[in-house]
Design a protein around this motif. Structure first.
Motif, PDB file in Angstrom:
ATOM      1  N   ALA A  12      27.437   8.666 -11.169  1.00 19.61           N
ATOM      2  CA  ALA A  12      27.328   9.442 -12.404  1.00 19.61           C
ATOM      3  C   ALA A  12      26.010  10.199 -12.465  1.00 19.61           C
ATOM      4  N   ARG A  13      24.930   9.546 -12.027  1.00 22.21           N
ATOM      5  CA  ARG A  13      23.618  10.203 -12.045  1.00 22.21           C
ATOM      6  C   ARG A  13      23.542  11.332 -11.010  1.00 22.21           C
ATOM      7  N   ALA A  14      24.245  11.172  -9.909  1.00 22.83           N
ATOM      8  CA  ALA A  14      24.178  12.168  -8.834  1.00 22.83           C
ATOM      9  C   ALA A  14      25.053  13.385  -9.106  1.00 22.83           C
ATOM     10  N   LYS A  15      25.877  13.346 -10.159  1.00 24.33           N
ATOM     11  CA  LYS A  15      26.762  14.475 -10.457  1.00 24.33           C
ATOM     12  C   LYS A  15      25.975  15.713 -10.846  1.00 24.33           C
ATOM     13  N   LEU A  16      24.918  15.531 -11.608  1.00 21.74           N
ATOM     14  CA  LEU A  16      24.136  16.676 -12.070  1.00 21.74           C
ATOM     15  C   LEU A  16      22.665  16.432 -11.731  1.00 21.74           C
ATOM     16  N   THR A  17      22.211  17.056 -10.695  1.00 19.55           N
ATOM     17  CA  THR A  17      20.820  16.942 -10.265  1.00 19.55           C
ATOM     18  C   THR A  17      20.248  18.336 -10.044  1.00 19.55           C
ATOM     19  N   CYS A  18      18.951  18.378  -9.815  1.00 19.26           N
ATOM     20  CA  CYS A  18      18.303  19.663  -9.537  1.00 19.26           C
ATOM     21  C   CYS A  18      18.860  20.260  -8.249  1.00 19.26           C
ATOM     22  N   ASP A  19      19.081  21.562  -8.275  1.00 19.55           N
ATOM     23  CA  ASP A  19      19.580  22.243  -7.074  1.00 19.55           C
ATOM     24  C   ASP A  19      18.496  22.327  -6.010  1.00 19.55           C
ATOM     25  N   THR A  20      17.272  22.550  -6.447  1.00 19.99           N
ATOM     26  CA  THR A  20      16.133  22.587  -5.524  1.00 19.99           C
ATOM     27  C   THR A  20      14.984  21.778  -6.124  1.00 19.99           C
ATOM     28  N   PHE A  21      14.129  21.311  -5.241  1.00 22.37           N
ATOM     29  CA  PHE A  21      12.944  20.575  -5.689  1.00 22.37           C
ATOM     30  C   PHE A  21      11.896  20.724  -4.591  1.00 22.37           C
ATOM     31  N   GLN A  22      10.674  21.117  -4.969  1.00 27.23           N
ATOM     32  CA  GLN A  22       9.643  21.332  -3.969  1.00 27.23           C
ATOM     33  C   GLN A  22       8.259  21.062  -4.576  1.00 27.23           C
ATOM     34  N   ASN A  34       0.910  22.953  -4.357  1.00 30.59           N
ATOM     35  CA  ASN A  34      -0.489  22.516  -4.465  1.00 30.59           C
ATOM     36  C   ASN A  34      -0.902  22.268  -5.906  1.00 30.59           C
ATOM     37  N   THR A  35      -0.102  22.736  -6.858  1.00 31.08           N
ATOM     38  CA  THR A  35      -0.437  22.518  -8.264  1.00 31.08           C
ATOM     39  C   THR A  35       0.515  21.567  -8.964  1.00 31.08           C
ATOM     40  N   GLY A  36       1.527  21.059  -8.278  1.00 32.37           N
ATOM     41  CA  GLY A  36       2.483  20.138  -8.887  1.00 32.37           C
ATOM     42  C   GLY A  36       3.808  20.187  -8.162  1.00 32.37           C
ATOM     43  N   PHE A  37       4.868  20.600  -8.858  1.00 32.94           N
ATOM     44  CA  PHE A  37       6.151  20.774  -8.204  1.00 32.94           C
ATOM     45  C   PHE A  37       7.013  21.743  -9.009  1.00 32.94           C
ATOM     46  N   THR A  38       7.997  22.299  -8.337  1.00 33.73           N
ATOM     47  CA  THR A  38       8.948  23.203  -8.980  1.00 33.73           C
ATOM     48  C   THR A  38      10.366  22.720  -8.691  1.00 33.73           C
ATOM     49  N   ALA A  39      11.300  23.116  -9.541  1.00 33.80           N
ATOM     50  CA  ALA A  39      12.706  22.752  -9.365  1.00 33.80           C
ATOM     51  C   ALA A  39      13.572  23.784 -10.071  1.00 33.80           C
ATOM     52  N   THR A  40      14.813  23.816  -9.689  1.00 36.92           N
ATOM     53  CA  THR A  40      15.805  24.655 -10.389  1.00 36.92           C
ATOM     54  C   THR A  40      17.033  23.804 -10.669  1.00 36.92           C
ATOM     55  N   ILE A  41      17.726  24.143 -11.738  1.00 36.92           N
ATOM     56  CA  ILE A  41      18.930  23.401 -12.095  1.00 36.92           C
ATOM     57  C   ILE A  41      19.887  24.326 -12.834  1.00 36.92           C
ATOM     58  N   THR A  42      21.161  24.084 -12.698  1.00 33.00           N
ATOM     59  CA  THR A  42      22.208  24.800 -13.431  1.00 33.00           C
ATOM     60  C   THR A  42      23.016  23.784 -14.215  1.00 33.00           C
ATOM     61  N   THR A  43      23.108  23.972 -15.509  1.00 35.73           N
ATOM     62  CA  THR A  43      23.801  23.002 -16.355  1.00 35.73           C
ATOM     63  C   THR A  43      24.560  23.719 -17.461  1.00 35.73           C
ATOM     64  N   SER A  44      25.722  23.180 -17.808  1.00 37.07           N
ATOM     65  CA  SER A  44      26.566  23.775 -18.853  1.00 37.07           C
ATOM     66  C   SER A  44      26.265  23.195 -20.231  1.00 37.07           C
ATOM     67  N   ARG A  45      25.362  22.224 -20.281  1.00 35.06           N
ATOM     68  CA  ARG A  45      24.997  21.622 -21.566  1.00 35.06           C
ATOM     69  C   ARG A  45      23.507  21.319 -21.564  1.00 35.06           C
ATOM     70  N   GLY A  51      22.132  26.573 -19.005  1.00 35.00           N
ATOM     71  CA  GLY A  51      21.827  27.845 -18.357  1.00 35.00           C
ATOM     72  C   GLY A  51      22.057  27.771 -16.862  1.00 35.00           C
ATOM     73  N   THR A  52      21.903  28.921 -16.224  1.00 32.83           N
ATOM     74  CA  THR A  52      22.105  29.027 -14.782  1.00 32.83           C
ATOM     75  C   THR A  52      20.774  29.274 -14.085  1.00 32.83           C
ATOM     76  N   ASN A  53      20.578  28.538 -13.004  1.00 30.64           N
ATOM     77  CA  ASN A  53      19.378  28.704 -12.184  1.00 30.64           C
ATOM     78  C   ASN A  53      18.108  28.647 -13.035  1.00 30.64           C
ATOM     79  N   ILE A  54      18.024  27.602 -13.835  1.00 29.52           N
ATOM     80  CA  ILE A  54      16.864  27.417 -14.717  1.00 29.52           C
ATOM     81  C   ILE A  54      15.666  26.963 -13.877  1.00 29.52           C
ATOM     82  N   LYS A  55      14.545  27.615 -14.071  1.00 27.69           N
ATOM     83  CA  LYS A  55      13.350  27.315 -13.291  1.00 27.69           C
ATOM     84  C   LYS A  55      12.464  26.314 -14.046  1.00 27.69           C
ATOM     85  N   ILE A  56      12.178  25.239 -13.379  1.00 28.09           N
ATOM     86  CA  ILE A  56      11.312  24.188 -13.939  1.00 28.09           C
ATOM     87  C   ILE A  56      10.016  24.151 -13.129  1.00 28.09           C
TER      88      ILE A  56
END
Length: 838
Positions: free
Chosen positions: A678-688, A691-702, A742-747
């Protein structure tokens, strides 16, 4: 030795120490193929820490380090180990692959610098520079120094401490301004932990010498000295402030000594251990031999002076005269024996350590030097006392009978209280042979003559070399994994492991019953870590699930839910030990959901079928009260079902999450697998990581909370599509943020080391103030030098008046000088008993 100009001895002390250290370390460097590999903490902390920090700095990644435990504040966590060390910074220009070959040469350089630093302090109190050189070698190669080869980063403190005292002496004797401030800054930057002990010692040293009449100081000079101390401390704030803010999260610092524990050691053997360390070469850190039940492992109990042992110290203490050094020695011996006073060198912490004994060895070296130069020392008497104590300890511990009874009847007798008899008698032999050499030197040579010092240096060099080599060789016998694991499989960085996503930022690893910090050697993420200083949130999390987190994170296989929660995908099981993750037949994995992947680089590799990528979401929550009412063994499983929130957080995110009913909570393996899915169904599409922390992207319908199993710290700031959002501390010690549909949300998470900016500002201001202070003092000094100090009934004219009258300059004339800047030691009975302290 040939007579040399006094100035040459500074260089000679460095070169002598360098040569001795080279002879000691060279055999081991050659045996290990150019590396220096010891055992225990040195192998699994110092070597990988140097490489990790070296690469991080070269890459500009000095904020958050994701390769240490679950993630740490890089500056706060590594300032204790190496960030303040000039020896570490020497390695920065070299490629990372060279680090394993630089550890030995750095150690050689450290011993040489310790010899030089000791000579800088001691030469002031010596009539003959050869005596100061001899004492500097005693300090640099003392039992404390050799013992702490195990702890590579302790030697920086051994080097800077004599310079601190030398700077204080310069202030008191020559009114040299600014040097004490620089020495304070250097000591604090090098290692804040040892700096606490140095402050304690220096305060005692200062007031003892004032009370003994060795020094006099005016109120003005005292205030200026205090100002230098404050400015020096401020100059070190660039590392001190971030380090203090980090270390305050560690529960180990909130353990003050109290009650009877402050008056008496709870282990009677510890008193014998303290006595033994003065008369015998040091035990191995993890293998106490003379007193195996003293609970003093890793306590750094070592203070033996090579060859001379306590002969010079006892001789100096027995002399019927008042002197500040006698008072200092008695005070230090009392502090070593009283737990409360011993704890004053580490902010009154109840944990037993003797990591201030390098200060004691410096005073003992000074006493030995002074005893060698004083004609009134009764050396026969002091050698007799030292020999009697050494023999008494040897015979009592070595031959004490122990009766083994069964049904109140003696069935057998064992002789000796030591744990390792062969080592014990070797230690005793070294101590007794050393005393024999002292007797030989005093019998066949005139003390103080050139031939005496020449023979002393030869004998001392032999003892230092042999006992140091024996100690290191003995330590290396304790690490049978050097050649079958460290060199072939750890130092190669896991080169033979060809897993494509092993170094993916979304993947963590687990090393089963393997060498500590194995992942750090390979520079991959892991939940297994041997590192003392981690975020307080990490310690709180582990404590809440029943995993002990003191100096290391080593969760066992009963906590299988922890692996899924922290995104562990691969497990490495050493294939050449007897600890099998799945049994010898590979049929019974120690945790559910793990499948055999293959073998590479000396490891059997297992893959987690319940792997959840880093950065996943929830649709349910439970309150902290529900979490607290859950047994420790099930808490990480509960975190896979629902997000643990406070009541306030639950209300804030009530539109995204619903509370998990207690009736739906089950802790079966099937439920565990379903929760992971259940937890693995919706995860970040990318994660990296950046040098200042980390970035990620995610697409979610809710709207969802995105959870990251990265420890929460005050330095984190989060942005979603460029807009700042609140970071919530969830699941006891981790982070989560709200992300709208949203789609391709940048974190983006940005980490700023807490206290770093403040520390930099304080350091810059204090350094500028030190420069201004030194310029002002220099101007005042020049003005004072222009004036002639004469009796009060005479006219005072500037030097320029006499220079013009006599057509000459009196700037450096020996008869024209200021008032004496120090008062001779009142304790001196005769000038020839002690050198001029000028």
């Amino acid at each position: 030795m040939q007579a040399r100009p006094r100035g040459n001895y500074f260089l000679f002390s460095f070169l002598f120490g360098l040569a001795l250290a080279f002879v000691i370390f060279l055999p081991f460097i050659l045996v290990d193929g150019g590396r220096f590999i010891f055992y225990g903490d040195f192998n699994v902390q110092q070597i990988p820490f140097y490489r990790l920090a070296h690469d991080a700095i070269r890459e500009g990644n000095i904020g958050w380090n994701h390769l240490t435990d679950l993630g740490v504040n890089f500056i706060g966590s590594y300032s204790f180990y190496l960030l303040g060390s000039p020896f570490f910074w020497i390695t920065i220009p070299f490629p990372g692959e060279w680090l394993q070959y630089l550890m030995g040469p750095l150690f050689i350089l450290k011993f040489a610098c310790a010899s030089l630093a000791a000579y800088v302090y001691l030469h002031r109190y010596a009539k003959n520079p050869n005596a100061a050189l001899l004492a500097s070698l005693l300090y640099a190669f003392s039992g404390f120094s050799v013992y702490n080869i195990f702890f590579n980063h302790f030697h920086e403190a051994i080097i800077v401490f004599p310079l601190l005292l030398a700077a204080l002496d310069e202030y008191m004797y020559a009114h040299r301004r600014g040097i004490f401030a620089l020495a304070v800054a250097a000591c604090c930057i090098v290692n804040y932990y040892f700096f606490v002990g140095m402050v304690t010692f220096t305060v005692i040293y200062f007031f003892v010498r004032l009370i003994a009449g060795s020094w006099k100081i005016s109120v003005r000079d005292f205030l200026l000295l205090a100002l230098e101390a404050v400015l020096g401390l401020g100059a070190a704030c660039i590392l001190l402030v971030p380090s203090v803010l980090c270390i305050l999260q560690n529960y180990r610092v909130s353990n003050p000594i109290s009650g009877w524990n402050a008056l008496l050691y709870d282990r009677p053997q510890r008193y014998i251990h303290i006595l033994q360390c003065l008369f015998f070469p040091p035990d191995l850190p993890a293998r106490p031999n003379f007193t195996p039940d003293s609970e003093s492992k890793w306590a750094s109990l070592g203070a033996w002076l090579p060859m001379f042992s306590m002969t010079g110290v006892i001789g100096w203490l027995q002399m019927h005269r008042r002197h500040w050094l006698k008072k200092m020695l008695w005070i230090l011996f009392c502090m070593a024996l009283l737990p409360g006073l011993n704890a004053s060198f580490q902010l009154m912490n109840a944990s037993y350590y003797a990591r201030w004994f390098y200060m004691l060895t410096l005073m003992m070296s000074a006493a030995t030097m002074m005893a060698l130069e004083n004609p009134r020392i009764d050396w026969k008497r002091t050698i007799k006392w030292t020999t009697v104590i050494t023999l008494a300890v040897t015979l009592v511990i070595g031959l004490m009978p122990t009766f083994i009874k069964e049904d109140d009847e003696i069935v057998s007798v064992t002789w000796g209280l030591e744990k390792y008899p062969t080592r014990f008698w070797c230690y005793a032999a070294i101590a007794l042979i050393s005393l024999t050499l002292v007797v030989f030197l005093l019998t066949f040579y005139v003390r103080g003559s050139k031939t005496f010092y020449r023979a002393s240096f030869i004998c001392l060099s032999a003892v230092i070399t042999l006992y140091s080599i024996y100690f290191i060789a003995l330590g290396k016998t304790q690490s049978d994994y050097t050649y079958n694991h460290i060199i072939p499989y750890a130092l190669n960085g896991g080169a033979d492991v060809t897993i494509d996503d092993l170094r993916d930022d979304r993947v963590r690893t687990d090393f089963y019953e393997s060498l500590d910090n194995s992942a750090m050697f390979w520079q991959v993420q892991s939940i297994q870590a041997f590192h003392s200083i981690v975020p307080g949130s990490t310690m709180e999390f582990y404590d809440s699930i029943g995993v002990q987190r003191d100096v290391a994170s080593r969760p066992d296989t009963t906590h299988y839910g922890l692996r899924a929660l922290t995104s562990v995908k691969y497990l490495f099981d050493c294939d050449h030990d007897e600890d099998y993750f799945a049994g010898e037949d590979y049929a019974s994995p120690g945790m559910p959901g793990w499948m055999y992947y293959g073998n590479a680089n000396g490891f059997d590799i297992w893959e987690n079928e319940n792997y959840i990528p880093l950065g996943f979401t929830y649709d349910r929550y439970v309150t902290e009260d529900t979490y607290e009412n859950t047994g420790e063994g099930h808490r990480e499983l509960l975190m896979l079902k629902a997000l643990v929130l406070t009541e306030r957080q639950a209300q804030k995110w009530s539109d995204m999450l619903t509370e998990l009913p207690e009736t739906e909570i089950k802790y079966t393996e099937e439920a565990y697998e379903a929760d992971c899915a259940a937890r693995a169904k919706l995860t970040c599409d990318t994660f990296q990581y950046t040098n200042t922390g980390f970035t990620a992207t995610i697409t979610t319908s809710r709207d969802v909370p995105v959870f990251f199993s990265i420890p929460y710290e005050d330095g984190w700031h989060a942005y979603v599509n460029g807009e700042k959002v609140d970071i919530e501390r969830v699941n006891v010690g981790f982070m989560a943020i709200r992300v709208n549909a949203g789609t391709n949300i940048k974190i983006e998470f940005v980490y700023q080391t807490p206290g770093l900016l403040l520390g930099v500002l304080i350091s810059v201001v204090c350094i500028l103030l030190i420069v201004l202070y030194m310029l002002c003092m220099r101007t005042v000094e020049k003005y004072r030098r222009r004036m002639v100090v004469v009796p009060h009934n005479m006219v005072v004219r500037p030097l320029s008046h006499y220079a013009k009258k006599h057509n000459t300059s009196f700037e450096n004339h020996p008869l024209i000088r200021l008032k004496p800047r120090f008062k001779p030691d009142r304790a001196l009975e005769k000038k020839e008993d002690f050198p001029d302290e000028c």
